[in-house]
Motif scaffolding. Structure first.
Motif, PDB file in Angstrom:
ATOM      1  N   GLY A   1       0.293  -7.528  -2.769  1.00  0.00           N
ATOM      2  CA  GLY A   1       1.546  -7.178  -1.933  1.00  0.00           C
ATOM      3  C   GLY A   1       2.541  -7.853  -2.511  1.00  0.00           C
ATOM      4  N   LYS A   2       1.945  -8.344  -4.289  1.00  0.00           N
ATOM      5  CA  LYS A   2       3.545  -8.510  -4.751  1.00  0.00           C
ATOM      6  C   LYS A   2       3.323  -7.012  -5.581  1.00  0.00           C
ATOM      7  CE  LYS A   2       2.170 -13.202  -7.121  1.00  0.00           C
ATOM      8  NZ  LYS A   2       1.754 -13.520  -7.733  1.00  0.00           N
ATOM      9  N   PHE A   3       3.007  -6.559  -5.809  1.00  0.00           N
ATOM     10  CA  PHE A   3       3.370  -4.699  -6.382  1.00  0.00           C
ATOM     11  C   PHE A   3       3.448  -3.722  -5.631  1.00  0.00           C
ATOM     12  CE2 PHE A   3      -0.524  -6.215  -9.804  1.00  0.00           C
ATOM     13  CZ  PHE A   3       0.118  -6.053 -10.797  1.00  0.00           C
ATOM     14  N   VAL A   4       3.077  -4.225  -3.658  1.00  0.00           N
ATOM     15  CA  VAL A   4       3.335  -3.272  -3.137  1.00  0.00           C
ATOM     16  C   VAL A   4       4.969  -3.178  -2.736  1.00  0.00           C
ATOM     17  CG1 VAL A   4       3.198  -2.147  -1.321  1.00  0.00           C
ATOM     18  CG2 VAL A   4       1.104  -2.271  -1.998  1.00  0.00           C
ATOM     19  N   VAL A   5       5.089  -4.341  -2.797  1.00  0.00           N
ATOM     20  CA  VAL A   5       6.667  -5.051  -2.860  1.00  0.00           C
ATOM     21  C   VAL A   5       7.574  -4.295  -3.894  1.00  0.00           C
ATOM     22  CG1 VAL A   5       8.055  -6.389  -2.538  1.00  0.00           C
ATOM     23  CG2 VAL A   5       6.240  -6.540  -1.148  1.00  0.00           C
ATOM     24  N   ARG A   6       7.430  -4.801  -5.167  1.00  0.00           N
ATOM     25  CA  ARG A   6       8.172  -4.320  -6.277  1.00  0.00           C
ATOM     26  C   ARG A   6       8.196  -2.979  -6.194  1.00  0.00           C
ATOM     27  NH1 ARG A   6       8.017  -8.679 -10.526  1.00  0.00           N
ATOM     28  NH2 ARG A   6       8.980  -6.479 -11.719  1.00  0.00           N
ATOM     29  N   ALA A   7       6.948  -2.118  -6.109  1.00  0.00           N
ATOM     30  CA  ALA A   7       7.537  -0.843  -6.146  1.00  0.00           C
ATOM     31  C   ALA A   7       8.014   0.114  -4.584  1.00  0.00           C
ATOM     32  CB  ALA A   7       5.759  -0.077  -5.874  1.00  0.00           C
ATOM     33  N   LEU A   8       8.612  -0.805  -4.025  1.00  0.00           N
ATOM     34  CA  LEU A   8       9.624  -0.106  -3.709  1.00  0.00           C
ATOM     35  C   LEU A   8      10.687   0.167  -3.617  1.00  0.00           C
ATOM     36  CD1 LEU A   8       9.647  -2.836  -0.233  1.00  0.00           C
ATOM     37  CD2 LEU A   8       8.389  -0.542  -0.338  1.00  0.00           C
ATOM     38  N   ASP A   9      11.348  -0.986  -5.139  1.00  0.00           N
ATOM     39  CA  ASP A   9      12.373  -0.469  -5.670  1.00  0.00           C
ATOM     40  C   ASP A   9      12.291   0.672  -7.358  1.00  0.00           C
ATOM     41  OD1 ASP A   9      13.695  -1.808  -3.842  1.00  0.00           O
ATOM     42  OD2 ASP A   9      13.248  -3.822  -5.354  1.00  0.00           O
ATOM     43  N   LEU A  10      11.059   1.315  -7.039  1.00  0.00           N
ATOM     44  CA  LEU A  10      10.887   2.451  -8.115  1.00  0.00           C
ATOM     45  C   LEU A  10      12.166   3.932  -7.045  1.00  0.00           C
ATOM     46  CD1 LEU A  10       7.519   1.865  -8.734  1.00  0.00           C
ATOM     47  CD2 LEU A  10       9.154   1.010 -10.171  1.00  0.00           C
ATOM     48  N   PRO A  11      12.935   4.187  -8.497  1.00  0.00           N
ATOM     49  CA  PRO A  11      13.509   5.539  -7.786  1.00  0.00           C
ATOM     50  C   PRO A  11      12.715   6.484  -7.413  1.00  0.00           C
ATOM     51  CG  PRO A  11      13.340   5.536 -10.100  1.00  0.00           C
ATOM     52  CD  PRO A  11      13.219   3.849  -9.995  1.00  0.00           C
ATOM     53  N   SER A  12      10.996   6.516  -7.564  1.00  0.00           N
ATOM     54  CA  SER A  12      10.889   8.021  -7.322  1.00  0.00           C
ATOM     55  C   SER A  12       9.146   7.496  -7.069  1.00  0.00           C
ATOM     56  CB  SER A  12      11.166   9.110  -8.344  1.00  0.00           C
ATOM     57  OG  SER A  12      10.166   8.482  -9.510  1.00  0.00           O
ATOM     58  N   TRP A  13       8.381   7.750  -6.016  1.00  0.00           N
ATOM     59  CA  TRP A  13       6.924   7.993  -6.175  1.00  0.00           C
ATOM     60  C   TRP A  13       6.420   8.399  -6.808  1.00  0.00           C
ATOM     61  CZ3 TRP A  13       5.913   5.177  -0.472  1.00  0.00           C
ATOM     62  CH2 TRP A  13       7.081   3.944  -0.676  1.00  0.00           C
ATOM     63  N   PRO A  14       4.871   8.067  -7.571  1.00  0.00           N
ATOM     64  CA  PRO A  14       4.353   8.967  -7.994  1.00  0.00           C
ATOM     65  C   PRO A  14       3.041   8.933  -6.757  1.00  0.00           C
ATOM     66  CG  PRO A  14       4.018   7.359  -8.772  1.00  0.00           C
ATOM     67  CD  PRO A  14       5.047   7.395  -8.926  1.00  0.00           C
ATOM     68  N   LYS A  15       2.368  10.470  -7.186  1.00  0.00           N
ATOM     69  CA  LYS A  15       1.412  10.567  -5.734  1.00  0.00           C
ATOM     70  C   LYS A  15       0.424   8.569  -5.604  1.00  0.00           C
ATOM     71  CE  LYS A  15       1.381  15.180  -5.236  1.00  0.00           C
ATOM     72  NZ  LYS A  15       0.475  16.552  -4.941  1.00  0.00           N
ATOM     73  N   GLU A  16      -0.181   8.940  -6.690  1.00  0.00           N
ATOM     74  CA  GLU A  16      -0.681   7.449  -6.667  1.00  0.00           C
ATOM     75  C   GLU A  16      -0.321   6.459  -7.636  1.00  0.00           C
ATOM     76  OE1 GLU A  16      -4.882  10.386  -6.228  1.00  0.00           O
ATOM     77  OE2 GLU A  16      -4.263   9.059  -8.357  1.00  0.00           O
ATOM     78  N   MET A  17      -0.307   4.736  -7.224  1.00  0.00           N
ATOM     79  CA  MET A  17       0.288   4.018  -8.285  1.00  0.00           C
ATOM     80  C   MET A  17      -1.135   3.025  -7.834  1.00  0.00           C
ATOM     81  SD  MET A  17       3.857   3.287  -7.365  1.00  0.00           S
ATOM     82  CE  MET A  17       4.276   3.867  -5.505  1.00  0.00           C
ATOM     83  N   SER A  18      -2.108   2.767  -9.502  1.00  0.00           N
ATOM     84  CA  SER A  18      -2.819   2.288  -9.724  1.00  0.00           C
ATOM     85  C   SER A  18      -2.299   1.103  -9.914  1.00  0.00           C
ATOM     86  CB  SER A  18      -3.770   2.464 -10.372  1.00  0.00           C
ATOM     87  OG  SER A  18      -3.348   1.994 -11.516  1.00  0.00           O
ATOM     88  N   MET A  19      -3.208  -0.338  -9.469  1.00  0.00           N
ATOM     89  CA  MET A  19      -3.090  -1.690  -9.958  1.00  0.00           C
ATOM     90  C   MET A  19      -4.469  -2.076 -10.180  1.00  0.00           C
ATOM     91  SD  MET A  19      -1.896  -3.133  -5.950  1.00  0.00           S
ATOM     92  CE  MET A  19      -1.122  -1.612  -5.499  1.00  0.00           C
ATOM     93  N   CYS A  20      -4.542  -3.115 -10.665  1.00  0.00           N
ATOM     94  CA  CYS A  20      -6.002  -4.177 -11.498  1.00  0.00           C
ATOM     95  C   CYS A  20      -5.495  -5.150 -11.286  1.00  0.00           C
ATOM     96  CB  CYS A  20      -6.348  -3.089 -12.017  1.00  0.00           C
ATOM     97  SG  CYS A  20      -7.852  -3.571 -12.410  1.00  0.00           S
TER      98      CYS A  20
END
Length: 313
Positions: free
Chosen positions: A198-217
């Motif tokens: 949840g933390k990573f997904v919500v922070r990714a909302l503010d990225l100016p562009s989205w790559p096709k995949e965003m991994s977290m671990c």
């Protein structure tokens, strides 16, 4: 980035974690899409919209002004949601993946649950109209929770959401371990807690562009280390754990198919996927690097806290 209208589709445990993070830590306007009114969320002040996924006008009405959709619904409902999002001018869409890398899934994967069709729509058919990404988190720690994922309202319809359904039963200390790949190497997997997802997904909302995949671990380890970690936390050893490679697991799957044991087939399919490395994409993940201030909880710390109240013997 300026405030956006974000829709979270679904009310599963993971959807609620993501929604809570948006609600409590951002200035974005949150909308929760649900097929039935979630009374508890309404009572907590969340804006909820009832949506009929098989009524295109209902979907378009629900998505008015929405910039980004985070989906936790699968199958035909997600297909209809994607089509409605494109028709409504939604800018970004994250489908219900939240596991390993999609490109590692074989064709006809029994664990697919319509996800390949959703990705085909987003990444090929509608790619000129809507941006999308896949959030890759590996195995959720909650698969090893007391009561399994179901106690967190995650994976209820997957067929392997109960305690002990995946790799090990920490209460009775039994295990079927997908410990080796087809070449005899130790198999590894990446894992993350739902809260950190949840933390990573919500922070990714503010990225100016989205790559096709965003991994977290949260943590990457061999399956052997996973077994040893649980033994150390429980203060007990596993009772005659069965170590398997993909060939042995495939043989067991064939027997389950001949017997028509659907739930067993699903559980074995997840073990085969693990042995084949489908949940192993290396660490740190893309989002770990983007947001180094987020420190994921380790598996051992999470497991100790989750099982603290359960007697060891």
């Amino acid at each position: 980035m300026s405030a956006m209208r974000i829709a979270v589709a679904g009310t599963s445990g993971l959807a609620r974690i993501i929604a809570r993070q948006i609600h409590e830590s951002t200035s974005h306007q949150l909308l929760i899409l649900s097929r039935s009114p979630p009374a508890d969320l309404v009572a907590q002040g969340y804006q909820c919209q009832i949506v009929d996924y098989y009524d295109s006008s209902s979907i378009r009405h629900s998505l008015m002004g929405v910039d980004t959709i985070i989906s936790t619904v699968t199958g035909n409902e997600q297909i209809r949601l994607i089509e409605g999002a494109v028709a409504s001018g939604v800018r970004r869409f994250a489908p219900a993946e939240f596991e390993g890398l999609p490109r590692l899934r074989p064709q006809g994967d029994p664990l697919d649950r319509g996800r390949a069709a959703a990705l085909a729509l987003l990444q090929v058919h509608y790619s000129a109209w809507i941006h999308s990404t896949v959030f890759v988190c590996g195995i959720l720690y909650e698969r090893f929770a007391v009561g399994g994922m179901r106690t967190h309202c995650i994976g209820v319809n997957t067929g392997y959401g109960n305690e002990g359904d995946y790799i090990l039963d920490a209460r009775n200390m039994t295990a079927t371990v997908p410990g080796y790949d087809s070449e005899g190497n130790l198999s590894s997997l990446c894992m993350t807690s739902a809260r950190d997802v949840g933390k990573f997904v919500v922070r990714a909302l503010d990225l100016p562009s989205w790559p096709k995949e965003m991994s977290m671990c949260g943590e990457r380890m061999t399956v052997s280390t996973l077994i040893n970690t649980v033994q150390a936390c429980r203060g007990r050893t596993f009772n005659a754990p069965v170590w398997q490679n993909p060939q042995g697991l495939q043989y067991e799957l064939t027997l389950a198919q001949m017997a028509g044991e659907i739930s067993t087939q699903w559980r074995l399919a997840t073990l085969i996927a693990t042995a084949e490395g489908r949940y192993d994409y290396g660490a740190p993940g893309y989002l770990n690097t983007q947001f180094p201030d987020i420190t994921p909880v380790t598996f051992q710390a999470w497991f100790q806290q989750n099982w603290a109240a359960v007697p060891r013997a």
